[in-house]
Design an enzyme around this catalytic site. Structure first.
Site, PDB file in Angstrom:
ATOM      1  N   GLU A 100      46.743  25.152  62.315  1.00  0.00           N
ATOM      2  CA  GLU A 100      46.989  26.286  61.425  1.00  0.00           C
ATOM      3  C   GLU A 100      45.744  27.099  61.084  1.00  0.00           C
ATOM      4  OE1 GLU A 100      50.679  24.908  58.676  1.00  0.00           O
ATOM      5  OE2 GLU A 100      48.685  24.145  58.187  1.00  0.00           O
TER       6      GLU A 100
ATOM      7  N   SER B   9      40.144  17.327  51.142  1.00  0.00           N
ATOM      8  CA  SER B   9      39.754  16.828  49.808  1.00  0.00           C
ATOM      9  C   SER B   9      38.286  16.424  49.726  1.00  0.00           C
ATOM     10  CB  SER B   9      40.610  15.624  49.380  1.00  0.00           C
ATOM     11  OG  SER B   9      41.950  15.949  49.420  1.00  0.00           O
TER      12      SER B   9
ATOM     13  N   GLY C 224      55.393  23.917  32.231  1.00  0.00           N
ATOM     14  CA  GLY C 224      56.212  23.284  33.260  1.00  0.00           C
ATOM     15  C   GLY C 224      57.509  24.038  33.473  1.00  0.00           C
TER      16      GLY C 224
ATOM     17  N   GLU D   3      44.173  27.425  29.355  1.00  0.00           N
ATOM     18  CA  GLU D   3      43.365  26.563  30.240  1.00  0.00           C
ATOM     19  C   GLU D   3      42.725  27.319  31.399  1.00  0.00           C
ATOM     20  OE1 GLU D   3      46.651  26.585  30.031  1.00  0.00           O
ATOM     21  OE2 GLU D   3      47.663  25.954  31.872  1.00  0.00           O
TER      22      GLU D   3
ATOM     23  N   ASP E  38      41.474  25.903  43.635  1.00  0.00           N
ATOM     24  CA  ASP E  38      40.032  26.035  43.845  1.00  0.00           C
ATOM     25  C   ASP E  38      39.469  27.259  43.132  1.00  0.00           C
ATOM     26  OD1 ASP E  38      39.091  23.823  45.200  1.00  0.00           O
ATOM     27  OD2 ASP E  38      39.802  24.552  47.136  1.00  0.00           O
TER      28      ASP E  38
ATOM     29  N   CYS F  54      52.758  27.018  26.836  1.00  0.00           N
ATOM     30  CA  CYS F  54      53.870  27.603  27.604  1.00  0.00           C
ATOM     31  C   CYS F  54      55.155  26.803  27.384  1.00  0.00           C
ATOM     32  CB  CYS F  54      53.490  27.751  29.064  1.00  0.00           C
ATOM     33  SG  CYS F  54      54.407  29.088  29.838  1.00  0.00           S
TER      34      CYS F  54
ATOM     35  N   GLN G  45      29.586  14.967  63.863  1.00  0.00           N
ATOM     36  CA  GLN G  45      29.183  15.562  65.146  1.00  0.00           C
ATOM     37  C   GLN G  45      30.409  16.130  65.856  1.00  0.00           C
ATOM     38  OE1 GLN G  45      27.055  12.744  67.651  1.00  0.00           O
ATOM     39  NE2 GLN G  45      26.221  11.733  65.858  1.00  0.00           N
TER      40      GLN G  45
ATOM     41  N   LYS H  84      19.718  12.627  63.305  1.00  0.00           N
ATOM     42  CA  LYS H  84      20.824  12.622  64.273  1.00  0.00           C
ATOM     43  C   LYS H  84      21.669  13.883  64.146  1.00  0.00           C
ATOM     44  CE  LYS H  84      22.433   8.020  65.377  1.00  0.00           C
ATOM     45  NZ  LYS H  84      23.388   7.001  65.010  1.00  0.00           N
TER      46      LYS H  84
ATOM     47  N   GLU I  35      66.925  27.968  29.802  1.00  0.00           N
ATOM     48  CA  GLU I  35      66.557  27.311  31.065  1.00  0.00           C
ATOM     49  C   GLU I  35      67.258  25.956  31.214  1.00  0.00           C
ATOM     50  OE1 GLU I  35      62.261  26.891  31.456  1.00  0.00           O
ATOM     51  OE2 GLU I  35      62.406  26.117  33.504  1.00  0.00           O
TER      52      GLU I  35
ATOM     53  N   HIS J 274      48.524  30.690  28.945  1.00  0.00           N
ATOM     54  CA  HIS J 274      47.804  29.530  29.498  1.00  0.00           C
ATOM     55  C   HIS J 274      46.306  29.629  29.203  1.00  0.00           C
ATOM     56  CE1 HIS J 274      51.089  27.689  31.801  1.00  0.00           C
ATOM     57  NE2 HIS J 274      51.550  28.920  31.851  1.00  0.00           N
TER      58      HIS J 274
HETATM   59  N1  GLN Z   1      59.674  27.377  32.372  1.00  0.00           N
HETATM   60  C1  GLN Z   1      59.159  28.163  31.295  1.00  0.00           C
HETATM   61  C2  GLN Z   1      59.272  29.657  31.564  1.00  0.00           C
HETATM   62  O1  GLN Z   1      59.425  30.067  32.697  1.00  0.00           O
HETATM   63  C3  GLN Z   1      57.717  27.791  31.005  1.00  0.00           C
HETATM   64  C4  GLN Z   1      56.780  28.213  32.095  1.00  0.00           C
HETATM   65  C5  GLN Z   1      55.438  27.535  32.003  1.00  0.00           C
HETATM   66  O2  GLN Z   1      55.267  26.559  31.281  1.00  0.00           O
HETATM   67  N2  GLN Z   1      54.484  28.026  32.769  1.00  0.00           N
HETATM   68  O3  GLN Z   1      59.185  30.436  30.640  1.00  0.00           O
END
Ligand code: GLN
Length: 546
Positions: A157, A22, A363, A518, A79, A390, A200, A231, A414, A516
């Site tokens: 690892e 981190s 999610g 983002e 990352d 999503c 070091q 150093k 779901e 998404h």
């Molecule tokens: N669980 C939902 C799906 O699989 C939403 C997925 C998510 O939010 N990335 O469609």
């Protein structure tokens, strides 16, 4: 005179980490990529992760933070989000390898008999595979390849990766590859001193396996003194001018490239690699940081309602995109993190009171879904801007189905496979899926926007492409019923079959998307939907105050 055309060589930079994890290796690598790109070089980036999962796609966000998705559908380490946001250089499947993925390839090949009866070993088989992953970055269109090795020097690892980069540099020669080691200088407050010893020792570990770092980048809480630099130079065998400092920045991670540029990290890097030092232009980047530090439009408060709220990394790209949208609107964005499950316990949305906007991110799984639905209902009924992503969009569809259309058992397959009103259901090609890894609808797909919608306004375009990661979708059987109650399906796949964006008409700003956004926002160019969401929240706040 005969002109001999010189063969193009891709130069390699290997970044390792020492002392603790981190430290922000990803941010350092991303900052260096930005600087080298701004000096006119074509850069590509890659992260090698030592864990045994084949990719992070099946990991719980509490384990390893968010899963970042590339255009070509790779589920990768977060990352890579820093790489793309800082440098604007797109990542791909070749940008993230794990031990698990490397071992899987080698073992599959062994089962096929490809090794012709040979004993299969870490050296050379695994290390060769790692070297192939590294060289997949090089090519005529790449001047500099940056490879970050996950983990910390000394981890069991990481050894095959370290051995592979040692061999790789040996093969390409000193002039074509360099080792940069990011390390920590802890400050011991009881002694009032900054310590170089752990660094070091960490360099000692690397030297023991044949890697002699060419440059050190030292993470520290306060500025280094000359004596520390002396150093480190002496004990680590690194010229004094190649010991750099990366102090904690005051305001934002986007200051890191500016701080490294002040010390000419990029110039020394280019010189070590025998590349010309061209001019560096960072005016726009500096302006962006200035806007972040002193926005002219005050501050808005956005609630993010999710299920991994205590871990900053779990929604990394969401938080970054909100920051970008703040910069894009010259407004500060304060985030109120709300555990969706708590809203279920409380049975009301008191925790949301006073926010200027509500964002429900993506999610998986049942936990917290009912709380997210409550938050969406609260935003819809109180005319507070809402942005769903999503699962956030799927929850919005469920909320409207239940509370506006009157389908009391409205749900997603779901969460309730027995519901009579499965307004969100499994996509057709997901029914036979048994393997969970890498089998969702992943990566970039096109989407067509409806003229005059909020989405079309935001993008200023008719057709867009966005990244996906889902198994479920809006059930088309319910589209008419939802539309009749004010839902606008403003973004759909080009064949019209898959809902990509929905809006609620009778509301200041209620927009949700299946993809998404983002993953495509950058500090220099906020994502249009995030930007308009924050803008709508800003306007609501101004109206409230007037
Ligand atoms: N669980 C939902 C799906 O699989 C939403 C997925 C998510 O939010 N990335 O469609």
């Amino acid at each position: 005179m005969v002109r001999v055309k010189r063969k193009h060589v891709t130069k390699h930079i290997f970044i390792t980490g020492g002392v603790v994890s981190s430290l922000g290796k990803g941010i350092t690598a991303a900052s260096l990529a930005l600087l080298l790109k701004r000096r006119g070089y074509r850069v590509k980036m890659q992260k090698l992760d030592p864990y045994l999962n084949v990719d992070p796609g099946t990991m719980n966000p509490y384990e390893h933070g968010e899963v970042y998705v590339t255009d070509d559908g790779a589920e990768t380490d977060l990352d890579l989000g820093h790489y793309e946001r800082f440098s604007g250089i797109p990542c791909s499947q070749a940008s993230n390898y794990t031990s698990g993925g490397i071992f899987l390839d080698v073992l599959n090949r062994e089962r096929r008999g490809d090794y012709l009866g040979k004993t299969v070993q870490v050296i050379p088989h695994i290390t060769n595979e790692i070297k192939a992953a590294i060289s997949s970055l090089s090519g005529p269109d790449v001047d500099i390849a940056i490879t970050e090795i996950g983990g910390t020097a000394g981890d069991i690892e990481s050894l095959p990766f370290l051995e592979a980069i040692r061999q790789y540099r040996q093969e390409i020669g000193r002039e074509n590859g360099l080792f940069m080691h990011l390390t920590l200088l802890p400050y011991i407050s009881a002694a009032g001193e900054m310590k170089t010893k752990p660094s070091q020792q960490s360099v000692g570990i690397l030297r023991g396996i044949g890697i002699f770092p060419d440059m050190l980048v030292c993470r520290c809480e306060r500025p280094m003194e000359d004596e520390h630099r002396d150093k480190l130079a002496m004990y680590c065998n690194v010229p004094r001018e190649l010991v750099f400092e990366e102090c904690d920045v005051e305001n934002t991670i986007y200051e890191v490239p500016l701080e490294l540029a002040k010390q000419d990290l990029d110039i020394y890097t280019l010189e070590l690699l025998g590349l010309h030092v061209r001019t560096l232009e960072l005016t726009d980047w500096k302006q962006m940081v200035d806007t972040y530090v002193e926005p002219v439009n005050g501050e808005v408060e956005i609630a993010v309602v999710g299920k991994y709220m205590s871990l900053n990394d779990a929604y990394k790209s969401i938080y970054e995109s909100l920051t970008h949208a703040g910069i894009g609107n010259s407004v500060g964005v304060k985030v109120r993190r709300i555990e969706a499950q708590d809203l279920e316990k409380d049975g009301d949305c008191k925790q949301l009171e006073g926010v200027d906007g509500v964002l429900v991110p993506g999610g998986f799984g049942q936990r917290g879904v009912e709380g997210k639905i409550c938050a969406i209902q609260w935003a819809r009924e109180n005319n507070v801007p809402f942005f769903g992503i999503c699962l956030g969009m799927q929850s919005a569809v469920i909320e409207i189905a239940r509370n506006v259309c009157g389908f009391k058992d409205g749900n997603s397959h779901e969460f309730d496979p027995d519901s009579q009103h499965k307004v969100v259901h499994l996509m057709a090609d997901q029914h036979d899926v048994t393997d969970m890894g890498g089998t969702m609808r992943l990566g970039a797909y096109p989407c067509v926007l409806e003229k005059g919608s909020k989405a079309a306004d935001a993008y200023g375009a008719k057709k867009i492409s966005e990244r996906h990661r889902h198994r479920f979708e809006v059930n088309n059987e319910f589209r008419d019923a939802l539309s009749a109650k004010g839902v606008v399906f403003s973004g759909v796949s080009p064949d019209g079959h898959l809902v990509e964006i929905m809006e609620f008409a009778d509301h200041p700003w209620f927009v949700a998307c299946q993809f998404h956004p983002e993953f495509k926002s950058t500090p220099l160019k906020a994502h249009p939907l995030f930007k308009d969401f924050v803008n709508a929240s800003m306007n609501i706040k101004i109206n409230k105050e007037e």
